[in-house]
Structures are given as C-alpha cells and as structure tokens.
Motif scaffolding. Structure first.
Motif, mmCIF file in Angstrom:
data_model
loop_
_atom_site.group_PDB
_atom_site.id
_atom_site.type_symbol
_atom_site.label_atom_id
_atom_site.label_comp_id
_atom_site.label_asym_id
_atom_site.label_seq_id
_atom_site.Cartn_x
_atom_site.Cartn_y
_atom_site.Cartn_z
ATOM 1 N N TRP A 113 -0.202 6.460 1.352
ATOM 2 C CA TRP A 113 -0.301 6.824 -0.063
ATOM 3 C C TRP A 113 1.021 6.433 -0.700
ATOM 4 N N SER A 114 1.001 5.344 -1.469
ATOM 5 C CA SER A 114 2.264 4.658 -1.741
ATOM 6 C C SER A 114 3.247 5.422 -2.626
ATOM 7 N N LEU A 115 2.782 6.298 -3.531
ATOM 8 C CA LEU A 115 3.736 6.978 -4.415
ATOM 9 C C LEU A 115 4.111 8.375 -3.924
ATOM 10 N N TYR A 116 3.486 8.813 -2.837
ATOM 11 C CA TYR A 116 3.811 10.155 -2.324
ATOM 12 C C TYR A 116 3.453 10.154 -0.844
ATOM 13 N N SER A 117 4.280 9.457 -0.068
ATOM 14 C CA SER A 117 3.876 9.229 1.323
ATOM 15 C C SER A 117 4.423 10.316 2.244
ATOM 16 N N LEU B 2 -1.042 4.899 -14.682
ATOM 17 C CA LEU B 2 -1.677 3.635 -14.304
ATOM 18 C C LEU B 2 -3.085 3.563 -14.877
ATOM 19 N N GLY B 3 -3.679 4.729 -15.079
ATOM 20 C CA GLY B 3 -5.037 4.775 -15.594
ATOM 21 C C GLY B 3 -5.595 6.169 -15.426
ATOM 22 N N TYR B 4 -6.784 6.381 -15.989
ATOM 23 C CA TYR B 4 -7.432 7.685 -15.896
ATOM 24 C C TYR B 4 -8.664 7.588 -15.010
ATOM 25 N N ALA B 5 -8.799 8.542 -14.090
ATOM 26 C CA ALA B 5 -9.988 8.582 -13.230
ATOM 27 C C ALA B 5 -11.146 9.130 -14.050
ATOM 28 N N LEU B 6 -12.184 8.306 -14.252
ATOM 29 C CA LEU B 6 -13.323 8.728 -15.064
ATOM 30 C C LEU B 6 -14.414 9.357 -14.203
ATOM 31 N N GLY C 8 8.998 3.500 -5.806
ATOM 32 C CA GLY C 8 9.233 2.663 -6.988
ATOM 33 C C GLY C 8 8.763 1.218 -6.835
ATOM 34 N N ASP C 9 9.061 0.584 -5.695
ATOM 35 C CA ASP C 9 8.690 -0.834 -5.557
ATOM 36 C C ASP C 9 7.181 -1.004 -5.727
ATOM 37 N N GLU C 10 6.451 -0.123 -5.058
ATOM 38 C CA GLU C 10 4.989 -0.247 -5.139
ATOM 39 C C GLU C 10 4.487 0.170 -6.525
ATOM 40 N N TYR C 11 5.173 1.142 -7.115
ATOM 41 C CA TYR C 11 4.765 1.588 -8.444
ATOM 42 C C TYR C 11 4.835 0.435 -9.443
ATOM 43 N N TRP C 12 5.921 -0.338 -9.410
ATOM 44 C CA TRP C 12 6.081 -1.395 -10.411
ATOM 45 C C TRP C 12 5.075 -2.518 -10.226
ATOM 46 N N LYS C 13 4.689 -2.766 -8.971
ATOM 47 C CA LYS C 13 3.615 -3.768 -8.756
ATOM 48 C C LYS C 13 2.314 -3.269 -9.387
ATOM 49 N N LEU C 14 2.037 -1.987 -9.178
ATOM 50 C CA LEU C 14 0.801 -1.414 -9.746
ATOM 51 C C LEU C 14 0.859 -1.398 -11.274
ATOM 52 N N LYS C 15 2.023 -1.049 -11.803
ATOM 53 C CA LYS C 15 2.170 -0.974 -13.265
ATOM 54 C C LYS C 15 1.953 -2.375 -13.865
ATOM 55 N N ASP C 16 2.534 -3.389 -13.225
ATOM 56 C CA ASP C 16 2.360 -4.766 -13.719
ATOM 57 C C ASP C 16 0.898 -5.184 -13.700
ATOM 58 N N ARG C 17 0.183 -4.721 -12.680
ATOM 59 C CA ARG C 17 -1.205 -5.161 -12.561
ATOM 60 C C ARG C 17 -2.154 -4.351 -13.456
ATOM 61 N N TYR C 18 -1.954 -3.043 -13.535
ATOM 62 C CA TYR C 18 -2.952 -2.198 -14.196
ATOM 63 C C TYR C 18 -2.555 -1.725 -15.597
ATOM 64 N N ASP C 19 -1.287 -1.869 -15.934
ATOM 65 C CA ASP C 19 -0.881 -1.482 -17.306
ATOM 66 C C ASP C 19 0.259 -2.387 -17.760
ATOM 67 N N LEU D 177 -4.755 0.329 -6.012
ATOM 68 C CA LEU D 177 -4.824 1.412 -6.984
ATOM 69 C C LEU D 177 -5.319 2.703 -6.319
ATOM 70 N N PHE D 178 -6.256 2.559 -5.390
ATOM 71 C CA PHE D 178 -6.773 3.734 -4.681
ATOM 72 C C PHE D 178 -5.624 4.484 -4.006
ATOM 73 N N TYR D 179 -4.769 3.746 -3.311
ATOM 74 C CA TYR D 179 -3.679 4.397 -2.570
ATOM 75 C C TYR D 179 -2.464 4.711 -3.451
#
Ligand code: FAD
Length: 475
Positions: A381-385, A175-179, A448-459, A164-166
């Motif tokens: 940085w997986s979504l903007y490398s 994916l979520g909001y940074a608090l 996209g590939d990494e995005y969908w893994k993150l989406k499945d895990r965090y949302d 999630l960090f990367y």
C-alpha cells in the motif's frame, strides 16, 4: 449535458438525505459526475460536499462543492459470495443496516456511525477485527474512482489502474473520489461475547494482545475481536470478543449505562452484534464526557437518539468556530489548551515504550488500543505501508493539554513531540487530524515518490488539493 445537479454553490446548503435503499443508476450518475469534474472552473479547487465528517483538521469554507450524494447507498449485498457493492458516500451505519439482515457485515466496521466507506478507505479506518482482517481498504475488491482528469476508472489489484488501487488509501481525496466499491463481507453471529482482561502494566497488555492475535484464541475460546483501554499507567484492559449464537442476556449501553465504564466494572459481557459494532459511538469512546453527556442528571434528559458521535462532532466544531471554551479559559485565567486528537500506529512490541513517553509528556487518559496486521503479506500500500511481518497497535487519544510554551512558543508542541516519538519507534500517524511535519519529512514518511507519480497520472492539472497542503497546511 448540464452539470448543475452535481456542482453546488456551498451557500445552497448540503445535499439532501436520500433513503438508503434507493440509489440512482450508477452509470448515469458516474457520467454526470465525470462531466462536472472535466468542466470544473480551473480557478476553483474541488471540494467534496458531505453532510457529515470525522475530520479534526478544520479549514476555510469552500465557495463551491462537488455533490456526490448520488453515491450514497448500497447497490447489492451478495451473502452467498460474501460481497457487497456500495456507494462511496454511504455511511457505515447505513451499510451495516443493509448487510446485517443477510447475516453478514463488512470485515472491519470503524466505530463511528457516520464514517463513510469511501472515507474509511481513503483515510484508513481501523477496528477490533483489524488483527485478522486488516483495515477497510484491505477488504476492497475493486473501486470506481472519479479522478482529476474527469474520468471514472476501475481500480483493481491487477490491471491498468492497480497503481491507483494500492495508492488510494491515505490519499484523502487528493487523487480522486471513490464512487462505488466492491467489498468483501463476512458472516456474523447474533451476539458478541466479551472478556475484559485486566493488565496491571503495559508489558502484560502487549503479551495478551500478541498471544490472542497470534492464536486467535484465549482461554480455550475463539477470539474474533481485540481492542484495549488504558485508564492509567497501572490499569489497562484488553477486551477479547467472539461471535456466538448462544442465547442469553445482553447489556445495553445506548442509554443510561456507559460502555467504557463497564470495561473497568465487569470481566465478562455480551452485546448483540449491532450494539457491539456501535459500542463506541454512543459516547464517542469517552469524549462525550466533555459535553456533559455522562453527567447522570444531564444524561437522563439527553435524547437517546442524540447520544451519537456526529452530534458531539458538531458541538466540538461549533466550539472551535466560536471559541467558547477558549474564552471561558481566559475568563478563568487558565492557560490556553492544545488539541491532541490523534491515532498513531507503533509496532506492538514498542507499545510500553510509547506509553511511558505518553504518560510523561502528554498525560491524556483514557487511551484506546487496537492491534492490527497487514492482511495480505504480498500487498504494498504505497502511501501507508506496513511491514507485513510486524504486528502493530493503533493508539488513539482525543483531548486537549494545557499549552506551556516552555520557551518554545511554536503551536503544536505536544503534537510535534508525539510525531517525533512515533517516527523514532518505527510507527506512523493517521492524517485525519492536525499534523506538523515539514514537507520533506512528510513525503518521506507517506510514500512521496509514488504519490507524485499517481498525482501526475490521475490529477495532472491539480483540480484536487495536494496531500501535504490538505493534511498539514489544512488548505
Ligand atoms: C476523534 C476521531 C477518532 C477516530 N477514530 C477512528 C477509529 O477509531 N477508527 C477508525 O476507523 N477511524 C477513526 N477515525 C478516522 C476516520 O476513520 C477518518 O477520519 C475517515 O477518513 C473519516 O471518514 P469520513 O467518511 O467521515 O470522511 P470525512 O471526514 O468527511 O473526510 C475524510 C477525508 O476523506 C476524503 N473522502 C471522503 N469520502 C471520500 C471518497 N468517497 N473518496 C475519496 N476521498 C474521500 C475527504 O475528502 C477528506 O479528505 C477517527 C477520527 C476522529 C476525528
């Protein structure tokens, strides 16, 4: 536990401002926010309530919003260890106001005062130190993120939530909001001394930026900041800035005088660090011109406190909502206009090619330039490398062009041409504004590939919007 303090009906209005030196206890606020998301009605997509925005893609108003204003403020500034702990909803204006008294600043402060730390990390801010410090997300040490599962997780470069960090930068709240974010800060001097180097052509501008960035010096002086302004094909200035404590006069571009004009008029200049950080905000780079704020007669009566990008942003939003300019164009029998408000990154050595295309096909000026390079060569940085070996340049242009339709009635003809050219040159486009990619191309470009893994895990239940829907379809 009642969640009504966090889930707000939009009709009830925006959250109330809070004095920035008071911030509620993090653990308690995070617990409340997590509970609210966990209990959120399944049929109502979650939207973030914010007093300000710097987005340029508009969408329908949401009927209910998530109020995270409890995370607007600074928890601590540790000048000895060059760290700050900051609420994700804190504007850079308030953040800088808290750090400068300690002689430190965030390592990359985006130019617009109301950009928030969370917004810049998820939406990829950039500024003139980006050639040495990268973008704001590259100065984050750890983040507490409220995810779509109704949990608050700590995302760090290593450990359970490093994915999630990367993957957080360029996820735009999907994916979520940074608090809360722990960030690095750097020591600052009292002033920034600037040299505006005139460059007759784009190749020279590239050479100046490249040498200054590689050597971190120019003409025997240190270089801490680099950006550039293109006024037309034969007129580009690269502005090199350096921290200094030497006493001496400083300029003031917060009133009658206008910063971007000074770039053409002077070769050397000095500003306080504070005024340097906000030099572009007063006139929203040059975009205040469209609102009359640069007309000397109007400017004299325009309250100084209202020469700010958030004021202009609201005026533009109103204009779009009520279509004043479009109606005026119709009355004057002028063609309708296509908004071209974009920031793109291309490899620095392709800049002349991109700007030649731009002059021919788009023709907006001025244009802002800002070199950048990935700070940590090992990071992915997986979504903007970025290629860590390559120096890039951000090219910013914010205006409109006449729609020609030229046999192609598709909305966004010029924007689409820019997207294609940027991709061809090995670059990428920021997603804060309108985009026209088709879904497959979009996810190929933006991880996209990494995005969908993150989406499945965090949302996994899709409480937040999907990236393509949010950034392209503007849902
Ligand atoms: C004309 C123009 C010029 C710009 N120029 C620059 C520039 O020169 N330099 C620069 O750095 N940037 C620039 N930007 C881009 C700006 O940095 C991004 O749009 C940034 O995301 C805005 O942050 P914000 O806090 O205003 O967020 P908003 O505009 O309110 O929201 C942006 C997105 O981020 C999400 N978001 C907001 N806060 C959080 C959070 N805490 N956690 C997760 N997601 C969140 C929102 O849901 C939304 O999708 C420019 C934008 C415009 C419109």
């Amino acid at each position: 536990m009642s969640s009504s303090g966090v889930l707000r009906e939009a009709a009830a209005g925006a959250p109330q401002p809070r004095p920035t030196n008071q911030i509620p206890d993090f653990a308690r606020s995070a617990e409340l926010a997590a509970h609210t998301v966990a209990e959120w009605p399944a049929d109502r997509p979650i939207r973030l309530a914010k007093k300000t925005s710097n987005l340029f893609r508009y969408r329908q108003d949401a009927d209910a919003v998530l109020d995270l204003s409890a995370f607007d403020g600074v928890y601590s500034v540790d000048a000895d260890n060059l760290r700050a702990s900051v609420g994700g909803l804190t504007t850079y204006e308030n953040l800088v106001a808290r750090t400068l008294p300690y002689g430190v600043s965030p390592m990359c402060v985006p130019q617009l005062r109301t950009i928030t730390l969370g917004g810049a990390v998820t939406g990829l801010g950039i500024e003139s130190p980006s050639f040495r410090n990268g973008c704001p997300h590259e100065t984050v040490v750890a983040m507490d993120v409220l995810t779509g599962t109704g949990e608050v997780v700590r995302a760090e470069p290593h450990g359970e939530h490093s994915d999630l960090f990367y993957g957080f930068p360029n996820s735009y709240g999907t994916l979520g909001y940074a608090l809360r974010l722990e960030i690095e800060v750097e020591p600052v001097s009292r002033y920034v001394a600037m040299t505006h180097v005139p460059c007759g052509d784009y190749v020279t501008a590239v050479e100046v930026m490249d040498i200054a960035a590689a050597q971190r010096s120019w003409d025997g002086q240190a270089v801490d900041f680099i950006d550039g302004t293109v006024f037309g094909p034969g007129e580009t200035y690269v502005t090199l800035g350096r921290y200094t404590d030497e006493p001496g006069p400083t300029s003031d571009y917060t009133g009658i005088d206008i910063y971007y004009r000074s770039v053409q008029q002077r070769t050397a200049d000095r500003l306080s660090v504070h005024d340097y950080l906000w030099r572009w905000d007063t006139d929203w780079f040059w975009c205040s011109r469209a609102m009359g704020a640069q007309n000397p007669y109007i400017r004299r009566f325009w309250p100084k406190s209202k020469l700010r990008s958030d004021v202009y942003w609201k005026l533009v939003a109103l204009d779009r909502k009520y279509a004043f300019s479009a109606k005026l164009d119709r009355i004057r029998k002028r063609p309708p206009r296509e908004p071209v408000v974009q920031d793109v990154e291309v490899p620095l050595d392709t800049l002349p090619e991109f700007l030649d295309f731009f002059d021919k096909e788009v023709g907006i000026s001025p244009v802002w330039l800002c070199p950048l390079q990935q700070r940590d060569p090992e990071a992915h940085w997986s979504l903007y490398s970025f290629d860590p070996e390559t120096r890039y340049v951000n090219v910013g242009f914010w205006s409109t062009v006449p729609r020609t339709d030229d046999g192609d009635p598709t909305d966004g003809r010029v924007n689409r041409a820019i997207e294609a050219e940027v991709t061809r040159l090995g670059g990428r486009k920021s997603l804060y504004s309108t985009s026209f990619y088709d879904r497959d191309d979009f996810y190929r470009i933006y991880g996209g590939d990494e995005y969908w893994k993150l989406k499945d895990r965090y949302d996994p239940d899709g409480r937040f919007a999907e990236l393509y829907d949010k950034c392209v379809s503007a849902i």
